[in-house]
Write an enzyme that holds these catalytic residues in place. Sequence first.
Site, mmCIF file in Angstrom:
data_model
loop_
_atom_site.group_PDB
_atom_site.id
_atom_site.type_symbol
_atom_site.label_atom_id
_atom_site.label_comp_id
_atom_site.label_asym_id
_atom_site.label_seq_id
_atom_site.Cartn_x
_atom_site.Cartn_y
_atom_site.Cartn_z
ATOM 1 N N HIS A 44 -25.527 -46.683 56.411
ATOM 2 C CA HIS A 44 -26.304 -47.638 57.203
ATOM 3 C C HIS A 44 -27.623 -47.928 56.478
ATOM 4 C CE1 HIS A 44 -23.598 -47.586 60.630
ATOM 5 N NE2 HIS A 44 -23.448 -46.297 60.392
ATOM 6 N N ALA A 89 -17.609 -26.165 43.697
ATOM 7 C CA ALA A 89 -17.322 -26.059 45.131
ATOM 8 C C ALA A 89 -18.615 -26.280 45.918
ATOM 9 C CB ALA A 89 -16.747 -24.684 45.435
ATOM 10 N N ARG A 134 -26.425 -30.623 40.041
ATOM 11 C CA ARG A 134 -27.122 -30.686 38.740
ATOM 12 C C ARG A 134 -26.159 -30.208 37.657
ATOM 13 N NH1 ARG A 134 -31.282 -33.649 40.415
ATOM 14 N NH2 ARG A 134 -32.830 -32.544 41.671
HETATM 15 C C1 LIG Z 1 -19.082 -24.564 39.104
HETATM 16 C C2 LIG Z 1 -17.886 -23.731 38.579
HETATM 17 C C3 LIG Z 1 -16.871 -24.686 37.968
HETATM 18 C C4 LIG Z 1 -18.324 -22.707 37.542
HETATM 19 O O1 LIG Z 1 -18.937 -23.324 36.419
HETATM 20 P P1 LIG Z 1 -19.541 -22.428 35.247
HETATM 21 O O2 LIG Z 1 -20.285 -23.294 34.301
HETATM 22 O O3 LIG Z 1 -18.443 -21.594 34.682
HETATM 23 O O4 LIG Z 1 -20.596 -21.602 36.066
HETATM 24 P P2 LIG Z 1 -20.940 -20.042 36.065
HETATM 25 O O5 LIG Z 1 -19.929 -19.310 36.884
HETATM 26 O O6 LIG Z 1 -21.203 -19.585 34.651
HETATM 27 O O7 LIG Z 1 -22.315 -20.078 36.863
HETATM 28 C C5 LIG Z 1 -23.474 -20.727 36.335
HETATM 29 C C6 LIG Z 1 -24.512 -20.788 37.437
HETATM 30 O O8 LIG Z 1 -24.074 -21.720 38.447
HETATM 31 C C7 LIG Z 1 -23.989 -21.077 39.720
HETATM 32 N N1 LIG Z 1 -22.815 -21.616 40.390
HETATM 33 C C8 LIG Z 1 -21.518 -21.487 40.064
HETATM 34 N N2 LIG Z 1 -20.748 -22.170 40.900
HETATM 35 C C9 LIG Z 1 -21.580 -22.764 41.781
HETATM 36 C C10 LIG Z 1 -21.357 -23.611 42.881
HETATM 37 N N3 LIG Z 1 -20.133 -23.994 43.238
HETATM 38 N N4 LIG Z 1 -22.441 -24.059 43.552
HETATM 39 C C11 LIG Z 1 -23.688 -23.683 43.211
HETATM 40 N N5 LIG Z 1 -23.968 -22.882 42.140
HETATM 41 C C12 LIG Z 1 -22.901 -22.436 41.456
HETATM 42 C C13 LIG Z 1 -23.837 -19.602 39.390
HETATM 43 O O9 LIG Z 1 -24.285 -18.791 40.455
HETATM 44 C C14 LIG Z 1 -24.718 -19.484 38.185
HETATM 45 O O10 LIG Z 1 -26.067 -19.445 38.583
HETATM 46 P P3 LIG Z 1 -27.177 -18.572 37.774
HETATM 47 O O11 LIG Z 1 -27.207 -19.185 36.394
HETATM 48 O O12 LIG Z 1 -28.403 -18.772 38.568
HETATM 49 O O13 LIG Z 1 -26.627 -17.179 37.770
HETATM 50 C C15 LIG Z 1 -17.219 -22.902 39.706
HETATM 51 O O14 LIG Z 1 -18.135 -21.924 40.207
HETATM 52 C C16 LIG Z 1 -16.704 -23.733 40.867
HETATM 53 O O15 LIG Z 1 -17.430 -24.051 41.827
HETATM 54 N N6 LIG Z 1 -15.393 -24.068 40.741
HETATM 55 C C17 LIG Z 1 -14.690 -24.865 41.735
HETATM 56 C C18 LIG Z 1 -13.592 -23.981 42.396
HETATM 57 C C19 LIG Z 1 -12.758 -24.788 43.312
HETATM 58 O O16 LIG Z 1 -13.250 -25.435 44.226
HETATM 59 N N7 LIG Z 1 -11.463 -24.827 43.040
HETATM 60 C C20 LIG Z 1 -10.536 -25.719 43.740
HETATM 61 C C21 LIG Z 1 -9.270 -25.000 44.041
HETATM 62 S S1 LIG Z 1 -8.130 -26.127 44.780
#
Ligand SMILES: CC(C)(COP(=O)(O)OP(=O)(O)OC[C@H]1O[C@@H](n2cnc3c(N)ncnc32)[C@H](O)[C@@H]1OP(=O)(O)O)[C@@H](O)C(=O)NCCC(=O)NCCS
Length: 187
Positions: free
Chosen positions: A101, A162, A182
């Site tokens: 909106h 996620a 981000r």
């Molecule tokens: C984001 C994601 C892809 C991981 O990416 P990555 O680059 O390997 O990230 P890392 O695990 O090394 O984490 C890096 C930082 O991001 C943070 N982080 C990871 N996932 C996050 C999320 N979903 N939201 C917010 N912060 C997240 C971690 O805590 C970490 O923070 P820090 O540096 O302060 O310790 C994964 O966590 C994710 O969310 N995957 C999606 C899973 C999903 O939904 N699957 C679908 C199944 S059907």
Amino acid sequence: MSPPRYRSHGSGRVARSDLGSCPESVVLEEGVLIFHPENVYLGEDVYVGHHAQLKGYFKNALRIGRGTWIGQAAFLHAAGGITIGEDVGIGPHVCILTSSHVLPARPTGPAAPPASGPEKDLPILRRPLTFAPVTLEAGCDIGVGAIILPGVTVGHLAQVGAGAVVTADVPPRTIVAGNPARPLRTI
Ligand SMILES: CC(C)(COP(=O)(O)OP(=O)(O)OC[C@H]1O[C@@H](n2cnc3c(N)ncnc32)[C@H](O)[C@@H]1OP(=O)(O)O)[C@@H](O)C(=O)NCCC(=O)NCCS
């Protein structure tokens, strides 16, 4: 007596033949709801999980490319148009939005005037809608429960974390997470 303000959108339970396209290889699980099916176009081998909602609109299209997987209870609202490429993963409970909106322009400084105009006292719900399309490029993946806001493009092979709230375009091969989302790194 004034006429009722709202009208039903119908049940959302449609026949496959009602869709703009729905090849035999498409899986539509139990409880999938589809609105304005004439504007919903599914490619070969698309999977739509239980209780997902594909909200087409009377204008614009919802297009989903070959091999894309849509998780349970995902909510895709295509008023402004949604284009999803091939082999995209969309997690359960993802929301994709393409309308808002109208709100007053963002103030540009501390002395910005208060909102004015005939709509300023209207409930937000009663204000006009603006539309902006969402595009998910081939091979990207949207994590569980993420929200994609109007106007966003998620690039080729990008990963949305996620629970992310995606307010801006995601470059190809980039992981984003958080609210607002981000970049974490490129892949
Ligand atoms: C984001 C994601 C892809 C991981 O990416 P990555 O680059 O390997 O990230 P890392 O695990 O090394 O984490 C890096 C930082 O991001 C943070 N982080 C990871 N996932 C996050 C999320 N979903 N939201 C917010 N912060 C997240 C971690 O805590 C970490 O923070 P820090 O540096 O302060 O310790 C994964 O966590 C994710 O969310 N995957 C999606 C899973 C999903 O939904 N699957 C679908 C199944 S059907």
